[in-house]
Design a protein around this motif. Structure first.
Motif, PDB file in Angstrom:
ATOM      1  N   THR A 625       0.836  -1.216   0.000  1.00 21.05           N
ATOM      2  CA  THR A 625       0.000   0.000   0.000  1.00 21.05           C
ATOM      3  C   THR A 625       0.860   1.251   0.000  1.00 21.05           C
ATOM      4  O   THR A 625       0.597   2.206  -0.750  1.00 21.05           O
ATOM      5  N   LEU A 626       1.900   1.234   0.808  1.00 20.15           N
ATOM      6  CA  LEU A 626       2.818   2.388   0.831  1.00 20.15           C
ATOM      7  C   LEU A 626       3.535   2.546  -0.508  1.00 20.15           C
ATOM      8  O   LEU A 626       3.786   3.668  -0.957  1.00 20.15           O
ATOM      9  N   CYS A 627       3.872   1.404  -1.152  1.00 15.06           N
ATOM     10  CA  CYS A 627       4.545   1.497  -2.469  1.00 15.06           C
ATOM     11  C   CYS A 627       3.652   2.172  -3.496  1.00 15.06           C
ATOM     12  O   CYS A 627       4.107   3.008  -4.296  1.00 15.06           O
ATOM     13  N   PHE A 628       2.379   1.765  -3.511  1.00 12.93           N
ATOM     14  CA  PHE A 628       1.446   2.409  -4.448  1.00 12.93           C
ATOM     15  C   PHE A 628       1.289   3.900  -4.142  1.00 12.93           C
ATOM     16  O   PHE A 628       1.256   4.732  -5.045  1.00 12.93           O
ATOM     17  N   LEU A 629       1.202   4.232  -2.867  1.00  9.33           N
ATOM     18  CA  LEU A 629       0.981   5.631  -2.496  1.00  9.33           C
ATOM     19  C   LEU A 629       2.228   6.489  -2.704  1.00  9.33           C
ATOM     20  O   LEU A 629       2.126   7.691  -3.011  1.00  9.33           O
ATOM     21  N   CYS A 630       3.413   5.916  -2.535  1.00 11.74           N
ATOM     22  CA  CYS A 630       4.626   6.730  -2.679  1.00 11.74           C
ATOM     23  C   CYS A 630       4.818   7.214  -4.110  1.00 11.74           C
ATOM     24  O   CYS A 630       5.513   8.203  -4.352  1.00 11.74           O
ATOM     25  N   SER A 631       4.202   6.524  -5.060  1.00  5.22           N
ATOM     26  CA  SER A 631       4.304   6.989  -6.445  1.00  5.22           C
ATOM     27  C   SER A 631       3.643   8.351  -6.636  1.00  5.22           C
ATOM     28  O   SER A 631       3.991   9.105  -7.558  1.00  5.22           O
ATOM     29  N   LEU A 632       2.688   8.685  -5.766  1.00  2.47           N
ATOM     30  CA  LEU A 632       2.025   9.989  -5.888  1.00  2.47           C
ATOM     31  C   LEU A 632       2.960  11.144  -5.552  1.00  2.47           C
ATOM     32  O   LEU A 632       2.731  12.274  -5.987  1.00  2.47           O
ATOM     33  N   THR A 633       4.006  10.870  -4.769  1.00  2.00           N
ATOM     34  CA  THR A 633       4.949  11.952  -4.434  1.00  2.00           C
ATOM     35  C   THR A 633       5.769  12.392  -5.643  1.00  2.00           C
ATOM     36  O   THR A 633       6.398  13.452  -5.611  1.00  2.00           O
ATOM     37  N   PHE A 634       5.775  11.563  -6.697  1.00  2.00           N
ATOM     38  CA  PHE A 634       6.526  11.930  -7.910  1.00  2.00           C
ATOM     39  C   PHE A 634       5.730  12.847  -8.824  1.00  2.00           C
ATOM     40  O   PHE A 634       6.267  13.364  -9.789  1.00  2.00           O
ATOM     41  N   ILE A 635       4.429  13.014  -8.552  1.00  2.00           N
ATOM     42  CA  ILE A 635       3.569  13.844  -9.398  1.00  2.00           C
ATOM     43  C   ILE A 635       3.399  15.206  -8.740  1.00  2.00           C
ATOM     44  O   ILE A 635       3.246  15.313  -7.517  1.00  2.00           O
ATOM     45  N   GLY A 636       3.404  16.281  -9.551  1.00  2.53           N
ATOM     46  CA  GLY A 636       3.267  17.636  -9.025  1.00  2.53           C
ATOM     47  C   GLY A 636       4.571  18.397  -9.095  1.00  2.53           C
ATOM     48  O   GLY A 636       5.630  17.839  -9.419  1.00  2.53           O
ATOM     49  N   ALA A 809       4.426  -1.013 -11.694  1.00  2.32           N
ATOM     50  CA  ALA A 809       4.506  -2.335 -12.332  1.00  2.32           C
ATOM     51  C   ALA A 809       5.050  -3.381 -11.371  1.00  2.32           C
ATOM     52  O   ALA A 809       4.512  -4.515 -11.267  1.00  2.32           O
ATOM     53  N   SER A 810       6.114  -3.032 -10.669  1.00  3.21           N
ATOM     54  CA  SER A 810       6.692  -4.003  -9.726  1.00  3.21           C
ATOM     55  C   SER A 810       5.736  -4.256  -8.559  1.00  3.21           C
ATOM     56  O   SER A 810       5.636  -5.393  -8.050  1.00  3.21           O
ATOM     57  N   SER A 811       5.032  -3.212  -8.138  1.00  4.56           N
ATOM     58  CA  SER A 811       4.069  -3.390  -7.026  1.00  4.56           C
ATOM     59  C   SER A 811       2.913  -4.269  -7.455  1.00  4.56           C
ATOM     60  O   SER A 811       2.480  -5.178  -6.705  1.00  4.56           O
ATOM     61  N   PHE A 812       2.391  -4.021  -8.641  1.00  4.41           N
ATOM     62  CA  PHE A 812       1.312  -4.877  -9.144  1.00  4.41           C
ATOM     63  C   PHE A 812       1.801  -6.310  -9.329  1.00  4.41           C
ATOM     64  O   PHE A 812       1.060  -7.272  -9.099  1.00  4.41           O
ATOM     65  N   GLY A 813       3.041  -6.471  -9.770  1.00  5.18           N
ATOM     66  CA  GLY A 813       3.595  -7.819  -9.945  1.00  5.18           C
ATOM     67  C   GLY A 813       3.638  -8.571  -8.633  1.00  5.18           C
ATOM     68  O   GLY A 813       3.254  -9.762  -8.560  1.00  5.18           O
ATOM     69  N   LEU A 814       4.097  -7.925  -7.565  1.00  2.00           N
ATOM     70  CA  LEU A 814       4.135  -8.564  -6.254  1.00  2.00           C
ATOM     71  C   LEU A 814       2.733  -8.875  -5.742  1.00  2.00           C
ATOM     72  O   LEU A 814       2.466  -9.970  -5.211  1.00  2.00           O
ATOM     73  N   LEU A 815       1.832  -7.898  -5.898  1.00  5.72           N
ATOM     74  CA  LEU A 815       0.475  -8.083  -5.385  1.00  5.72           C
ATOM     75  C   LEU A 815      -0.242  -9.223  -6.097  1.00  5.72           C
ATOM     76  O   LEU A 815      -0.850 -10.103  -5.467  1.00  5.72           O
ATOM     77  N   ILE A 816      -0.157  -9.206  -7.418  1.00 10.75           N
ATOM     78  CA  ILE A 816      -0.911 -10.210  -8.187  1.00 10.75           C
ATOM     79  C   ILE A 816      -0.315 -11.597  -8.011  1.00 10.75           C
ATOM     80  O   ILE A 816      -1.036 -12.587  -7.765  1.00 10.75           O
ATOM     81  N   CYS A 817       1.014 -11.681  -8.137  1.00 10.07           N
ATOM     82  CA  CYS A 817       1.631 -13.014  -8.063  1.00 10.07           C
ATOM     83  C   CYS A 817       1.567 -13.614  -6.658  1.00 10.07           C
ATOM     84  O   CYS A 817       1.510 -14.844  -6.490  1.00 10.07           O
ATOM     85  N   THR A 818       1.560 -12.774  -5.651  1.00  7.72           N
ATOM     86  CA  THR A 818       1.604 -13.297  -4.280  1.00  7.72           C
ATOM     87  C   THR A 818       0.217 -13.528  -3.698  1.00  7.72           C
ATOM     88  O   THR A 818      -0.024 -14.540  -3.010  1.00  7.72           O
ATOM     89  N   PHE A 819      -0.721 -12.665  -3.956  1.00  5.25           N
ATOM     90  CA  PHE A 819      -1.993 -12.705  -3.236  1.00  5.25           C
ATOM     91  C   PHE A 819      -3.214 -13.079  -4.087  1.00  5.25           C
ATOM     92  O   PHE A 819      -4.198 -13.607  -3.547  1.00  5.25           O
ATOM     93  N   ILE A 820      -3.209 -12.814  -5.364  1.00  2.00           N
ATOM     94  CA  ILE A 820      -4.394 -13.108  -6.181  1.00  2.00           C
ATOM     95  C   ILE A 820      -4.723 -14.602  -6.203  1.00  2.00           C
ATOM     96  O   ILE A 820      -5.917 -14.985  -6.085  1.00  2.00           O
ATOM     97  N   PRO A 821      -3.710 -15.526  -6.323  1.00  2.00           N
ATOM     98  CA  PRO A 821      -4.087 -16.969  -6.283  1.00  2.00           C
ATOM     99  C   PRO A 821      -4.763 -17.372  -4.980  1.00  2.00           C
ATOM    100  O   PRO A 821      -5.704 -18.191  -4.980  1.00  2.00           O
TER     101      PRO A 821
END
Length: 847
Positions: A625-636, A809-821
Motif C-alpha cells: 500500500t505504501l509502495c502504491f501511495l509513494c508513487s504519488l509523491t513523484f507527481i506535481g 509495475a513491480s508493485s502490481f507484480g508482487l500483489l498479483i503473483c503473491t496474493f491473487i491466487p
C-alpha cells in the motif's frame, strides 16, 4: 558653439578697433602711386567713405595673353541684376543714415563701389584700391602720406572665395570687411581673417542644419553635388562630417562648376542616373544651379528630392529657370524673411544713378528695358532706342524681383553696423568728434525690430527658415515656409517642422525591424546592410539593432524574436492526462491492496491464510500500500520536501516489501527443511527471527537514506539545458551515490529473494508459495533492469513517468503473483481452503 552665445562686446569692440586703426593711418613714410588706378563704378563723396565690392557683371571675355606686353583690363560681360540690387540696398542704408539726426549727426557718409566681374584676381585688385586710394601721381611725392585709408569699411563681397582673397590682403590694415552673403565657415578663422565680419550665418551651422533636416526625414542614403569652390567644398565637408555622425551615408559627392567642360558635366549626369539614392543635397551657388538645371532638363532627370543651401533655395530666378520642374518639392534652408520699409521703391528707382554720370548706368538701363541709346557703341539698327524715360512698372525681370529681400536686409544691417560703430568711436552726442581713442563701451542695437550683433568670430546668430518648393496650378513655384532652425537652442530643439507630409524614401537598405540585426555588406558604406534574424533565444527590440541580446536563462525568444517570454515550466502534473492515468493506477493499486487485506482479515482463521504466515502477509500488504501511495509523491511541482520524500519513501517501502517477501520465502524453505528427520531449523527461524530479519533489512535502508539526506539530499532543480524553450522542473539527486545505493540495495534484496524462491520452486504444489514469489521477483527484476536505460534516455517529465511506471509495475507484480491466487481460492474455491488440502503432498513439477 560660438553662435549659442551673444558676444556684442567682442563684435563691436573689434569693429570699433578696426575703424579706429583705419583712421589712424596718418604718419606714413613717402608714398607713391604705382600701376593703373581703378575707378569706382558708383561713388559719392562724404566725410566718411565706405567701400562696396560687388559683381555687377558675372563673367568676362576670355582672352589669350602673349605675355609680351601688359595685359589689358578684363572685359566684363553678363550684367548681374542681383548685385545691382545689393548696391542699391547699400546706398539706401547710407542715405537713410545721412538723413538721420540720431546716428552720426553732422557726418555724411559717402561710398565707392567697384565691380569685380566675378573674378577673384580683380576682387583683390579693387580691395587694394579701396585701401590705398586712386589719386594719379605724375612723380614721386616727397610729402608724407598723411591721409587715412581710402575707406573706413568695406561692404561685400557676395561669394566666399573672393572674400577670402580680399580679407587676406586687407587684414593686415585692419579695415573692416562685412559680407552679406559669404557663408564659408573658414572665414570665421580670426587668425587668417582678423577684420572679416558678416551678417549672414556661417556654413558651419547651415551644413549641420542640412544634415539634421535630412536625418529628420529618414534619408540615410543620399547623393551630393557641390560648387567647386571654397563655399561648396568647405560646406560639403562639414555636411559630410555631420552626416556620418548622424548615420547618413553619401552614395556620391561630386564637384561642379558652371565653367566645367561638357564631358565632365555628362559624367555627373551619368552618376546621378546610375545611383540608387533618391535624395540629392545640392550645396551650389545660384549661378551653378542655373547651369546644372539646364543640363538636367536635357536628360529629364525628374523624380528626385532636392535639398538645397541658402544660395539657391529661395531664388526666384532659379525657379524660373526650372521650366521642366526638375526641382519640384525641393526643400532647404533660407535666411529668415525680412521687410525694410522704403527699400523696394528705392531699389527700383535707378534714375538717381544717372545724375552722377556713372557709365554703368547706361548698360543697366539698356539691359533693363532691352533698348539702346543712340550714343551707345553697341547699338544696332535692329534694337529699340532708349529714351531715358522708360518706366519699370510693367517690367518683369531679375531686377524687379524682390524675393531676395532677406539678403538686401543683410547689406542694410552691415551698413548700419558700421555706422553704429563709428557713432561709438566718435563719441557722438549732438555732434561727432573723433577722439582718437577706442571707447570700450559695449555697443549693440536693434534695427527694425531685429537685434544685430556678432559673436567673437564675427558671425551673427544662426537662424534659418526651412523652405519648400510647392508648384501652383499655373506652374509658378511657391516658396512655402514649413519650419525653422535656430542653432542657439539645444540640439534636440533646434529643428522645428510643421506636419510632415508624405516624403520619398531614400535608403540604401530598409530599416531592420525588431527581431533582426544589421550585418554590414562587404565593401559598402555603413548604411548598406542586410537584416539577419536573431538566433533562437536571442532578441532585438529596437529598430536597426546591431546586435541581438540573449535572453535570461528562464526566458526564451518569442516567434518574432523581439521579446523574451518566460519559458514554460514542465513537470508531471495532476492536471495532464499522463498524470491523471498514473494517479488513477496508483489509487487503483492502493484500493486493490486494501481489498486483499480486507479479504485476508475476514478469512484470517482459514487454513490458507494461516498456512502462509499471516503476520508477514499483512505486513507485506501494508508495504505494498505504501509502495502504491509513494508513487504519488513523484507527481506535481517539485519542492524541497517532495524531492526528499519521493526517493526515501520509495526506497524504504520497497525494502520493507522485499524484506517481507524474503521472509516468506525463507519461511517456506525452513518449513520444509524442518520436516526432515532430526531437523530443528524452525527454532532458529521462528516468528521472532522473522520480525527481526524484516526489521534489520529495513533499518539498513533507513540508514542509507539518512546518510543520503544528511550529506547531499535531493533538491528541486530547474533544468535549462535539456530543452531550449522549456524549463524542466525536476528533483536533482544531490548525491548520485546515495540514489544508486538505495536502488542497489533494493536490487540486492530482490536478487537474493529470487534465488531463494527459485530454490524452493520444486516443493509440493499444494503448499508451494515459492513459485509465485519467483514469478513476482522475476517481474520485479525485469521491470527495474529495463528501468535504468529507459530512465536515463527519457526527456523531462517522461523520466519521472518511467520511474512511477516501474514502481507501479513491480508493485502490481508482487500483489498479483503473491496474493491473487490465494484470493481466488478463498473466494471461488472454498473447498480447497482446508487443512487437509494444504498439507497434501503432490508430485513435484518443474518450473
Amino acid at each position: 558653439m560660438a553662435s549659442t552665445q551673444r558676444w556684442p562686446e567682442w563684435s563691436w569692440v573689434l569693429l570699433q578697433l578696426l575703424l579706429a586703426v583705419s583712421f589712424s593711418q596718418a604718419e606714413e613714410l613717402v608714398c607713391q602711386q604705382t600701376g593703373d588706378y581703378e575707378n569706382p563704378q558708383l561713388s559719392k563723396n562724404g566725410g566718411v567713405i565706405l567701400g562696396g565690392i560687388f559683381s555687377f557683371h558675372s563673367s568676362w571675355k576670355n582672352r589669350q595673353d602673349s605675355y609680351k606686353h601688359k595685359p589689358l583690363p578684363l572685359e566684363c560681360t553678363s550684367l548681374n541684376f542681383r548685385e545691382f540690387q545689393f548696391a542699391q540696398a547699400m546706398i539706401f542704408a547710407i542715405e537713410e543714415i545721412n538723413n538721420s539726426t540720431d546716428l552720426l549727426p553732422g557726418i555724411s557718409l559717402g561710398y565707392k563701389m567697384y565691380d569685380t566681374c566675378g573674378a577673384v584676381a580683380r576682387s583683390v585688385r579693387v580691395g587694394l584700391a579701396l585701401a590705398n586710394g586712386n589719386e594719379a601721381v605724375s612723380a614721386p611725392s616727397e610729402e608724407q602720406c598723411t591721409k587715412p585709408a581710402q575707406v573706413q569699411a568695406i561692404i561685400g563681397e557676395t561669394s566666399s572665395s573672393p572674400c577670402m582673397a580680399i580679407a587676406t590682403v586687407i587684414g593686415p590694415f585692419y579695415i573692416p570687411m562685412i559680407s552679406h552673403f559669404a557663408t564659408c565657415a573658414c572665414l570665421s578663422d580670426k587668425t587668417k581673417y582678423p577684420s572679416f565680419l558678416r551678417t549672414i550665418p556661417s556654413d558651419y551651422y547651415q551644413s549641420r542644419a542640412l544634415a539634421q533636416l535630412v536625418k529628420h526625414f529618414g534619408w540615410t542614403w543620399v547623393g551630393a553635388i557641390r560648387t567647386n569652390d571654397d563655399y561648396g567644398n568647405n560646406g560639403m565637408a562639414t555636411f559630410t562630417e555631420t552626416a556620418q555622425q548622424l548615420g547618413i551615408c553619401l552614395e556620391y559627392s561630386v564637384p561642379f562648376f558652371r565653367t566645367d567642360p561638357p564631358d565632365k558635366i555628362r559624367k555627373i549626369i551619368d552618376i546621378i542616373k546610375a545611383s540608387t539614392s533618391k535624395v540629392i543635397v545640392a550645396f551650389l551657388s545660384h549661378m551653378d544651379m542655373d547651369v546644372l538645371i539646364h543640363e538636367l532638363s536635357k536628360h529629364n532627370l525628374t523624380g528626385y528630392q532636392w535639398v538645397g543651401s541658402e544660395s539657391w533655395i529661395f531664388d526666384s530666378q532659379t525657379a524660373e529657370t526650372d521650366r521642366h520642374h526638375i526641382l519640384d518639392g525641393a526643400i532647404g534652408l533660407s535666411i529668415p524673411k525680412a521687410h525694410v520699409s522704403g527699400m523696394r521703391e528705392f531699389i527700383l528707382n535707378v534714375k538717381p544713378l544717372n545724375s552722377s554720370g556713372h557709365e554703368i548706368f547706361t548698360e543697366l538701363w539698356e539691359t533693363l528695358f532691352s533698348c539702346k541709346f543712340k550714343q551707345s557703341e553697341s547699338s544696332t539698327g535692329n534694337e529699340r532706342e532708349c529714351t531715358g524715360h522708360e518706366d519699370l512698372t510693367g517690367v518683369q525681370n531679375g531686377f524687379t524681383d524682390m524675393s531676395l529681400m532677406p539678403i538686401f536686409n543683410n547689406v542694410y544691417k552691415g551698413v548700419y553696423a558700421v555706422a553704429h560703430a563709428l557713432h561709438s568711436i566718435f563719441g557722438c552726442n549732438q555732434t561727432c568728434q573723433y577722439k582718437g581713442q577706442l571707447d570700450p563701451l559695449t555697443v549693440s542695437f536693434t534695427l527694425k525690430g531685429d537685434e544685430v550683433y556678432f559673436n567673437k568670430n564675427g558671425d551673427p546668430a544662426a537662424k534659418y527658415e526651412i523652405i519648400n518648393w510647392q508648384p501652383t496650378e499655373n506652374g509658378i513655384v511657391d516658396f512655402v515656409t514649413v519650419g525653422l532652425h535656430d542653432a542657439s537652442l539645444p540640439a534636440d530643439k533646434q529643428l522645428k517642422l510643421q506636419n510632415k507630409s508624405l516624403v520619398p524614401v531614400s535608403v540604401c537598405s530598409e530599416k531592420c525591424t525588431p527581431g533582426t540585426r544589421k550585418v554590414l555588406q562587404k565593401g559598402k558604406p555603413v548604411c548598406c546592410y542586410d537584416c539577419i534574424r536573431c538566433a533562437e533565444g536571442e532578441i532585438s527590440n529596437t529598430t536597426d539593432s546591431i546586435t541581438c541580446v540573449r535572453c535570461q536563462p528562464e526566458f526564451w525568444s518569442n516567434e518574432r524574436r523581439d521579446a523574451c517570454v518566460k519559458k514554460e515550466a514542465e513537470f508531471l502534473s495532476y492536471e495532464e492526462i499522463m498524470g491523471v492515468l498514473l494517479t488513477a493506477a496508483s489509487l487503483f493499486g492502493t484500493c486493490m491492496t486494501v481489498g486483499v487485506a480486507i479479504i485476508f482479515f475476514r478469512h484470517r482463521k482459514s487454513p490458507i491464510v494461516r498456512a502462509n504466515n499471516s503476520e508477514l502477509s499483512f505486513l507485506l500488504l501494508f508495504s505494498l500500500t505504501l509502495c502504491f501511495l509513494c508513487s504519488l509523491t513523484f507527481i506535481g511541482r517539485p519542492s524541497d520536501w517532495s524531492c526528499m520524500l519521493r526517493h526515501t519513501a520509495f526506497g524504504i517501502t520497497f525494502v520493507l516489501c522485499i524484506s517481507c517477501v524474503l521472509g516468506k520465502t525463507m519461511v517456506v524453505l525452513m518449513a520444509f527443511r524442518a520436516t526432515l528427520p532430526g531437523s530443528n531449523v524452525m527454532k532458529w527461524f521462528g516468528p521472532v527471527q522473522q520480525r527481526l530479519s524484516v526489521l534489520a533489512f529495513t533499518l539498513i535502508q533507513v540508514v542509507i537514506c539518512i546518510l543520503w539526506l544528511s550529506i547531499s539530499p535531493p533538491f528541486p532543480f530547474k533544468n535549462f539545458k535539456q530543452f531550449k524553450d522549456k524549463i524542466i522542473l525536476e528533483c536533482a539527486l544531490g548525491s548520485a551515490i546515495g540514489f544508486w545505493a538505495v536502488l542497489g540495495y533494493i536490487g540486492l534484496l530482490a536478487i537474493l529473494c529470487f534465488i531463494l524462491a527459485f530454490l524452493a520452486r520444486k516443493l509440493p504444489d499444494n503448499f508451494n508459495e515459492a513459485k509465485f514469489i519467483t514469478f513476482s521477483m522475476l517481474i520485479f527484476c525485469a521491470v527495474w533492469i529495463t528501468f535504468i536505460p529507459a530512465y536515463v534516455s527519457s526527456p523531462g517529465k517522461f523520466s519521472v513517468a518511467v520511474e512511477i511506471f516501474a514502481i507501479l509495475a513491480s508493485s502490481f507484480g508482487l500483489l498479483i503473483c503473491t496474493f491473487i491466487p490465494k484470493c481466488y481460492i478463498i473466494l471461488l474455491k472454498p473447498e480447497k481452503n482446508t487443512r487437509q488440502n494444504m498439507m497434501g503432498r503432490g508430485t513435484p513439477k518443474s518450473l
